[in-house]
Design a protein around this motif. Structure first.
Motif, PDB file in Angstrom:
ATOM      1  N   TRP A  67       0.412  -1.172  -0.184  1.00  0.00           N
ATOM      2  CA  TRP A  67       0.265   0.135  -0.413  1.00  0.00           C
ATOM      3  C   TRP A  67       0.790   1.597  -0.212  1.00  0.00           C
ATOM      4  O   TRP A  67       0.209   2.774  -0.243  1.00  0.00           O
ATOM      5  CB  TRP A  67      -0.807   0.001   1.491  1.00  0.00           C
ATOM      6  N   LYS A  68       2.095   1.395   0.036  1.00  0.00           N
ATOM      7  CA  LYS A  68       2.838   2.829   0.254  1.00  0.00           C
ATOM      8  C   LYS A  68       2.667   3.186   0.915  1.00  0.00           C
ATOM      9  O   LYS A  68       2.563   4.527   0.455  1.00  0.00           O
ATOM     10  CB  LYS A  68       2.921   3.138  -1.489  1.00  0.00           C
ATOM     11  N   LEU A  69       3.061   3.279   2.338  1.00  0.00           N
ATOM     12  CA  LEU A  69       2.452   3.478   3.938  1.00  0.00           C
ATOM     13  C   LEU A  69       3.692   4.328   3.948  1.00  0.00           C
ATOM     14  O   LEU A  69       4.752   4.269   3.873  1.00  0.00           O
ATOM     15  CB  LEU A  69       2.242   2.415   4.408  1.00  0.00           C
ATOM     16  N   PRO A  70       3.437   4.846   4.647  1.00  0.00           N
ATOM     17  CA  PRO A  70       5.121   6.844   4.629  1.00  0.00           C
ATOM     18  C   PRO A  70       5.280   5.986   6.430  1.00  0.00           C
ATOM     19  O   PRO A  70       4.898   6.545   7.185  1.00  0.00           O
ATOM     20  CB  PRO A  70       3.800   7.561   5.099  1.00  0.00           C
ATOM     21  N   VAL A  71       6.088   4.506   6.290  1.00  0.00           N
ATOM     22  CA  VAL A  71       6.537   4.285   7.489  1.00  0.00           C
ATOM     23  C   VAL A  71       7.804   4.758   7.153  1.00  0.00           C
ATOM     24  O   VAL A  71       8.619   3.376   6.550  1.00  0.00           O
ATOM     25  CB  VAL A  71       6.053   3.251   8.177  1.00  0.00           C
ATOM     26  N   ILE A  72       8.553   4.453   8.146  1.00  0.00           N
ATOM     27  CA  ILE A  72      10.403   4.224   8.457  1.00  0.00           C
ATOM     28  C   ILE A  72       9.969   3.312   9.922  1.00  0.00           C
ATOM     29  O   ILE A  72      10.332   3.889  10.749  1.00  0.00           O
ATOM     30  CB  ILE A  72      10.154   5.708   8.407  1.00  0.00           C
ATOM     31  N   TYR A  73      11.141   2.242   9.751  1.00  0.00           N
ATOM     32  CA  TYR A  73      10.984   1.726  10.844  1.00  0.00           C
ATOM     33  C   TYR A  73      12.127   1.674  10.885  1.00  0.00           C
ATOM     34  O   TYR A  73      13.325   1.310  10.743  1.00  0.00           O
ATOM     35  CB  TYR A  73      10.643  -0.619   9.397  1.00  0.00           C
ATOM     36  N   VAL A  74      13.069   1.700  11.741  1.00  0.00           N
ATOM     37  CA  VAL A  74      14.084   2.087  12.431  1.00  0.00           C
ATOM     38  C   VAL A  74      14.480   0.275  13.700  1.00  0.00           C
ATOM     39  O   VAL A  74      13.909   0.428  14.243  1.00  0.00           O
ATOM     40  CB  VAL A  74      13.802   3.321  13.493  1.00  0.00           C
ATOM     41  N   ILE A  75      15.412  -0.166  13.233  1.00  0.00           N
ATOM     42  CA  ILE A  75      16.272  -0.892  13.961  1.00  0.00           C
ATOM     43  C   ILE A  75      16.900  -0.472  14.508  1.00  0.00           C
ATOM     44  O   ILE A  75      18.020  -0.654  14.337  1.00  0.00           O
ATOM     45  CB  ILE A  75      16.143  -2.278  12.810  1.00  0.00           C
ATOM     46  N   GLU A  76      16.927  -0.859  16.393  1.00  0.00           N
ATOM     47  CA  GLU A  76      17.890   0.008  16.988  1.00  0.00           C
ATOM     48  C   GLU A  76      18.879  -1.780  17.360  1.00  0.00           C
ATOM     49  O   GLU A  76      18.595  -2.366  18.268  1.00  0.00           O
ATOM     50  CB  GLU A  76      17.248   0.108  17.813  1.00  0.00           C
ATOM     51  N   ASN A  77      19.987  -1.840  16.713  1.00  0.00           N
ATOM     52  CA  ASN A  77      20.814  -3.322  16.954  1.00  0.00           C
ATOM     53  C   ASN A  77      21.342  -2.562  17.678  1.00  0.00           C
ATOM     54  O   ASN A  77      22.615  -2.155  17.293  1.00  0.00           O
ATOM     55  CB  ASN A  77      21.291  -3.403  14.862  1.00  0.00           C
ATOM     56  N   ASN A  78      21.319  -3.324  18.969  1.00  0.00           N
ATOM     57  CA  ASN A  78      22.587  -3.318  19.784  1.00  0.00           C
ATOM     58  C   ASN A  78      23.574  -4.280  19.854  1.00  0.00           C
ATOM     59  O   ASN A  78      23.980  -4.564  20.889  1.00  0.00           O
ATOM     60  CB  ASN A  78      21.580  -3.076  21.390  1.00  0.00           C
ATOM     61  N   GLN A  79      23.042  -5.453  18.944  1.00  0.00           N
ATOM     62  CA  GLN A  79      23.833  -6.540  19.472  1.00  0.00           C
ATOM     63  C   GLN A  79      23.517  -7.747  19.902  1.00  0.00           C
ATOM     64  O   GLN A  79      24.261  -8.563  19.288  1.00  0.00           O
ATOM     65  CB  GLN A  79      25.229  -6.110  19.169  1.00  0.00           C
ATOM     66  N   TYR A  80      22.926  -7.832  20.893  1.00  0.00           N
ATOM     67  CA  TYR A  80      22.955  -8.229  22.042  1.00  0.00           C
ATOM     68  C   TYR A  80      20.711  -8.593  22.483  1.00  0.00           C
ATOM     69  O   TYR A  80      21.017  -9.319  23.142  1.00  0.00           O
ATOM     70  CB  TYR A  80      23.576  -8.334  23.098  1.00  0.00           C
ATOM     71  N   ALA A  81      19.985  -8.296  21.911  1.00  0.00           N
ATOM     72  CA  ALA A  81      18.836  -7.883  22.387  1.00  0.00           C
ATOM     73  C   ALA A  81      18.536  -8.003  23.390  1.00  0.00           C
ATOM     74  O   ALA A  81      18.708  -7.144  23.961  1.00  0.00           O
ATOM     75  CB  ALA A  81      18.186  -9.395  21.577  1.00  0.00           C
ATOM     76  N   MET A  82      18.165  -9.173  23.793  1.00  0.00           N
ATOM     77  CA  MET A  82      17.821  -9.014  25.708  1.00  0.00           C
ATOM     78  C   MET A  82      19.135 -10.299  26.900  1.00  0.00           C
ATOM     79  O   MET A  82      19.027  -9.898  27.580  1.00  0.00           O
ATOM     80  CB  MET A  82      16.632  -9.650  26.243  1.00  0.00           C
ATOM     81  N   GLY A  83      19.634 -10.456  24.982  1.00  0.00           N
ATOM     82  CA  GLY A  83      21.187 -10.911  26.059  1.00  0.00           C
ATOM     83  C   GLY A  83      21.361 -12.122  25.354  1.00  0.00           C
ATOM     84  O   GLY A  83      22.559 -13.260  25.883  1.00  0.00           O
ATOM     85  N   THR A  84      20.676 -12.022  23.737  1.00  0.00           N
ATOM     86  CA  THR A  84      22.218 -13.630  22.645  1.00  0.00           C
ATOM     87  C   THR A  84      22.498 -12.731  22.059  1.00  0.00           C
ATOM     88  O   THR A  84      21.474 -11.456  21.115  1.00  0.00           O
ATOM     89  CB  THR A  84      21.052 -13.911  22.019  1.00  0.00           C
ATOM     90  N   SER A  85      23.425 -13.106  21.244  1.00  0.00           N
ATOM     91  CA  SER A  85      23.984 -12.111  20.320  1.00  0.00           C
ATOM     92  C   SER A  85      23.544 -11.960  18.863  1.00  0.00           C
ATOM     93  O   SER A  85      22.887 -13.498  19.093  1.00  0.00           O
ATOM     94  CB  SER A  85      25.911 -13.091  20.129  1.00  0.00           C
ATOM     95  N   VAL A  86      23.636 -10.927  17.513  1.00  0.00           N
ATOM     96  CA  VAL A  86      22.480 -10.907  17.026  1.00  0.00           C
ATOM     97  C   VAL A  86      23.047 -12.265  16.228  1.00  0.00           C
ATOM     98  O   VAL A  86      22.739 -12.700  15.181  1.00  0.00           O
ATOM     99  CB  VAL A  86      22.741  -9.433  16.554  1.00  0.00           C
ATOM    100  N   ASN A  87      24.255 -12.541  16.072  1.00  0.00           N
ATOM    101  CA  ASN A  87      24.940 -13.349  15.443  1.00  0.00           C
ATOM    102  C   ASN A  87      24.684 -14.447  15.905  1.00  0.00           C
ATOM    103  O   ASN A  87      24.762 -15.505  14.013  1.00  0.00           O
ATOM    104  CB  ASN A  87      26.014 -13.377  15.268  1.00  0.00           C
ATOM    105  N   ARG A  88      23.990 -14.880  16.889  1.00  0.00           N
ATOM    106  CA  ARG A  88      23.443 -15.963  17.386  1.00  0.00           C
ATOM    107  C   ARG A  88      21.946 -16.493  17.046  1.00  0.00           C
ATOM    108  O   ARG A  88      22.025 -17.759  16.706  1.00  0.00           O
ATOM    109  CB  ARG A  88      23.938 -16.496  19.046  1.00  0.00           C
ATOM    110  N   SER A  89      21.214 -15.795  16.818  1.00  0.00           N
ATOM    111  CA  SER A  89      20.376 -15.399  16.960  1.00  0.00           C
ATOM    112  C   SER A  89      19.282 -15.494  15.196  1.00  0.00           C
ATOM    113  O   SER A  89      17.908 -15.574  15.165  1.00  0.00           O
ATOM    114  CB  SER A  89      19.240 -14.984  17.901  1.00  0.00           C
ATOM    115  N   SER A  90      20.425 -14.696  14.816  1.00  0.00           N
ATOM    116  CA  SER A  90      19.181 -14.209  12.814  1.00  0.00           C
ATOM    117  C   SER A  90      20.124 -14.636  11.855  1.00  0.00           C
ATOM    118  O   SER A  90      21.189 -14.543  11.892  1.00  0.00           O
ATOM    119  CB  SER A  90      19.552 -12.774  12.973  1.00  0.00           C
TER     120      SER A  90
END
Length: 226
Positions: A67-90
């Motif tokens: 629908w071409k909506l006016p949304v900016i999705y901002v991913i705040e990548n602090n690299q550990y989420a709640m306690g798991t490295s992004v490299n291990r979880s994604s």
């Protein structure tokens, strides 16, 4: 007012409850409301690297691009989420690419650099306001403390945390930028004191304010009283 000085409506939504990524769907709905009303508004939906693996994020991406909506999705990548490295979880840890299968472009940004964030925000706002649909900003950042008071942050070393502080601290970085353009040290100290006062007063207000009346549970939830 936005980074580019535009005073049209800009919504910003972050996590409203304990359901990770719930705000992404809400933000997409706000984007739909802006497009439906034709008011020129934009929604910025903030979520973290951990929440980026939730299913409703991709349902929202699909709808926003269709629908071409006016949304900016901002991913705040602090690299550990709640306690798991992004490299291990994604399986795809370059999170700005998460929209590619939906044809949503993404930009990876140094989230520890104030000017880089401003520049990326200006580019993203220009993109969505031109009617091209949503865009993703991956802000590569870092948190110095645990995710909460119950998180001892044993998944990383103190040396790692200190190294980031020494090399990439955003406040120290912007101080150097300001000093380079002639802002005096005294002015910076005055700004810091004012900010500390604002934060302290806000904390005192939160701690001293009484609990709201139970009837407030229904405020802005139902249109009428039942």
């Amino acid at each position: 007012m936005t980074a580019d000085g535009d005073i049209r409506s800009v919504d910003a939504v972050s996590s409203p409850d304990e359901l990770a990524a719930a705000q992404v769907s809400l933000g997409t709905g706000l984007g739909f409301a802006h497009k439906y009303a034709g008011d020129g508004g934009v929604c910025l939906a903030y979520f973290g690297d951990g929440a980026s693996n939730q299913g409703q994020v991709y349902e929202s991406f699909n709808m926003a691009e269709l629908w071409k909506l006016p949304v900016i999705y901002v991913i705040e990548n602090n690299q550990y989420a709640m306690g798991t490295s992004v490299n291990r979880s994604s399986s795809e840890d370059q999170l700005f690419r998460r929209g590619e299968s939906f044809r949503i472009p993404g930009i990876q940004v140094d989230g520890m650099d104030v000017l880089a964030c401003r520049g990326a925000a200006e580019e993203a706002l220009a993109w969505v306001r031109s009617g091209k649909g949503p865009i993703i900003l991956e802000m590569k950042t870092y948190r110095y403390r645990g995710h909460s008071m119950s998180d001892p942050a044993k998944y990383r070393s103190r040396d790692e945390v200190q190294a980031v502080r020494d090399k990439s601290d955003p406040i120290d970085h912007v101080k150097k930028e300001l000093e380079a353009v002639g802002v005096a040290e005294g002015e910076l100290k005055a700004i810091e004191q004012e900010i500390r006062k604002i934060v302290s007063e806000a904390a005192d207000f939160a701690e001293s304010t009484p609990e709201p009346d139970p009837s407030e549970l229904y405020t802005d939830v139902l249109v009428e009283t039942y």
